[in-house]
Design an enzyme around this catalytic site. Structure first.
Site, PDB file in Angstrom:
ATOM      1  N   ASP A  94     -10.261  -5.544  -2.896  1.00 49.29           N
ATOM      2  CA  ASP A  94      -9.607  -4.505  -2.093  1.00 49.29           C
ATOM      3  C   ASP A  94     -10.478  -3.249  -2.121  1.00 49.29           C
ATOM      4  OD1 ASP A  94      -7.954  -2.365  -1.287  1.00 49.29           O
ATOM      5  OD2 ASP A  94      -6.151  -3.347  -2.063  1.00 49.29           O
ATOM      6  N   HIS A 114      -7.435  -5.956   1.128  1.00 52.97           N
ATOM      7  CA  HIS A 114      -6.219  -5.132   1.256  1.00 52.97           C
ATOM      8  C   HIS A 114      -5.318  -5.553   2.414  1.00 52.97           C
ATOM      9  CE1 HIS A 114      -4.068  -1.474   0.099  1.00 52.97           C
ATOM     10  NE2 HIS A 114      -3.987  -1.104   1.359  1.00 52.97           N
ATOM     11  N   SER A 169       0.841  -1.198   0.000  1.00 45.94           N
ATOM     12  CA  SER A 169       0.000   0.000   0.000  1.00 45.94           C
ATOM     13  C   SER A 169       0.882   1.257   0.000  1.00 45.94           C
ATOM     14  CB  SER A 169      -0.972  -0.065   1.180  1.00 45.94           C
ATOM     15  OG  SER A 169      -2.005   0.858   1.007  1.00 45.94           O
TER      16      SER A 169
HETATM   17  N1  LIG Z   1      -8.127   3.364   8.997  1.00 46.21           N
HETATM   18  C1  LIG Z   1      -7.876   2.026   9.280  1.00 46.21           C
HETATM   19  C2  LIG Z   1      -7.231   1.305   8.105  1.00 46.21           C
HETATM   20  C3  LIG Z   1      -5.786   1.486   7.940  1.00 46.21           C
HETATM   21  C4  LIG Z   1      -5.251   0.458   6.939  1.00 46.21           C
HETATM   22  O1  LIG Z   1      -5.970  -0.206   6.258  1.00 46.21           O
HETATM   23  N2  LIG Z   1      -3.927   0.357   6.864  1.00 46.21           N
HETATM   24  C5  LIG Z   1      -3.364  -0.631   5.965  1.00 46.21           C
HETATM   25  C6  LIG Z   1      -2.472   0.047   5.000  1.00 46.21           C
HETATM   26  S1  LIG Z   1      -3.420   1.165   3.996  1.00 46.21           S
HETATM   27  C7  LIG Z   1      -2.255   1.889   2.986  1.00 46.21           C
HETATM   28  O2  LIG Z   1      -1.160   2.155   3.247  1.00 46.21           O
HETATM   29  C8  LIG Z   1      -2.627  -1.660   6.777  1.00 46.21           C
HETATM   30  O3  LIG Z   1      -1.656  -2.242   6.350  1.00 46.21           O
HETATM   31  N3  LIG Z   1      -3.139  -1.896   7.975  1.00 46.21           N
HETATM   32  C9  LIG Z   1      -2.546  -2.820   8.909  1.00 46.21           C
HETATM   33  C10 LIG Z   1      -3.214  -4.141   8.956  1.00 46.21           C
HETATM   34  O4  LIG Z   1      -2.865  -4.911   9.854  1.00 46.21           O
HETATM   35  O5  LIG Z   1      -4.028  -4.460   8.081  1.00 46.21           O
HETATM   36  C11 LIG Z   1      -7.097   1.875  10.546  1.00 46.21           C
HETATM   37  O6  LIG Z   1      -6.702   2.890  11.098  1.00 46.21           O
HETATM   38  O7  LIG Z   1      -6.877   0.756  10.986  1.00 46.21           O
END
Ligand SMILES: N[C@@H](CCC(=O)N[C@@H](CSC=O)C(=O)NCC(=O)O)C(=O)O
Length: 294
Positions: A232, A265, A153
């Site tokens: 995603d 995602h 991401s």
């Molecule tokens: N707002 C939510 C979602 C944050 C989120 O989805 N982060 C992703 C990366 S998005 C792009 O860079 C991520 O990798 N999250 C970590 C996971 O363990 O999935 C929030 O604050 O959680």
């Protein structure tokens, strides 16, 4: 703690190797920074091993990948180290730095900010390329002539852009669900406006699609690997892999862009394909894969 010394904060045996967590005073960031390292068994036996730098996404830190991606088994089999830095400076106390999950703390976008109040500390590109890589070679059994980079991401954006901006440092590159055209999506527009200012002419140097469009020769002729889930929720608005795909086609850059039905995602997606990424890098870093490549 003096500059250029590493403070070991945690160590765990893992697949015959070692999972370690470090903290150090960063010259480039001007604050303490943390990163994690997985050293395979070969590194503990005295060999200097190739390494992959993994850049995590928004809201993540240096632990996320090591805890959630399940990459250590493949890294042990291949004899490759894994290194995961934090995603931004922490503790700068910039007003508003933690007000949003997609900007500021946990959202460094792997570039050097040119705008106040971010410019003094938000220097993730210089931190990674000019400080962390040399530190790895000095303090750990890592061969800094054989470094690959990958990420997820926001970290996929970081991997693609840092590889394209520093091809002499990174010999291989791949990404999971990367932000492929940050100049043209809400996450990127917000980050670039804040860190680089409103002049869009300054943005393309940090935009994977813009960087690839400027290439007259394929920068990674052995190929780039991208995996993307088709379920995603960020795909349509934020990621735009088709724009990077078109830029690669125009530059003659070989790209394997795999679109996976049903995957979202998160890290269930990342862990499903992470072994393929390690094998992609192993092939380009001169490591013989143990299983048939993708
Ligand atoms: N707002 C939510 C979602 C944050 C989120 O989805 N982060 C992703 C990366 S998005 C792009 O860079 C991520 O990798 N999250 C970590 C996971 O363990 O999935 C929030 O604050 O959680």
């Amino acid at each position: 703690m003096p500059l250029a010394s590493l403070d070991l904060q945690g160590a765990h045996a893992c697949f015959g190797g070692a999972q370690r967590f470090y903290r150090h005073n960063s010259r480039e960031v001007g604050l303490p920074m943390k990163f994690s390292v997985y050293l395979p068994p070969q590194a503990l036996e005295g060999a200097k091993v190739p390494a992959l730098i993994y850049l995590a996404g928004l809201t993540c830190n240096e632990e996320t990948f090591m805890v959630k991606a399940g990459a250590q088994r493949s890294a042990a089999e291949l004899g490759m180290a894994l290194v995961a830095p934090d995603t931004s400076p922490r503790g700068a106390n910039v007003p508003g730095e933690a007000d949003a999950w997609d900007f500021g703390v946990g959202a460094g976008f792997y570039l050097d900010a040119t705008e106040a109040p971010w410019k003094p500390h938000w220097r993730m590109e210089s931190y990674l390329t000019q400080e962390l890589l040399p530190l790895l070679g000095e303090h750990l059994p890592i061969d800094t002539a054989r470094i690959g980079i990958f990420g997820h991401s926001m970290g996929g954006h970081g991997a693609l852009t840092l590889a394209l901006r520093h091809p002499a440092l990174f010999r291989s590159v791949s990404a999971f669900a990367p932000i492929c055209a940050p100049s043209q999506c809400p996450w990127g527009e917000k980050a670039f406006t804040g860190y680089l200012g409103p002049d869009r002419s300054q943005w393309s140097a940090h935009d994977a699609t813009g960087l690839m469009q400027a290439c007259e020769q394929p920068p990674f002729p052995a190929g780039i690997l991208i995996d993307q889930g088709l379920s995603d929720p960020f795909l349509a608005e934020q990621l735009h892999p088709q724009r990077f795909e078109a830029a690669c086609a125009q530059a003659g850059q070989p790209l394997t862009l795999r679109r996976h039905a049903g995957y979202d995602h998160g890290y269930y997606f990342v862990q499903s394909f992470v072994a393929d990424h390690l094998e992609h890098h192993a092939a380009q870093l001169g490591v013989l894969p143990l299983r048939a490549s993708h």
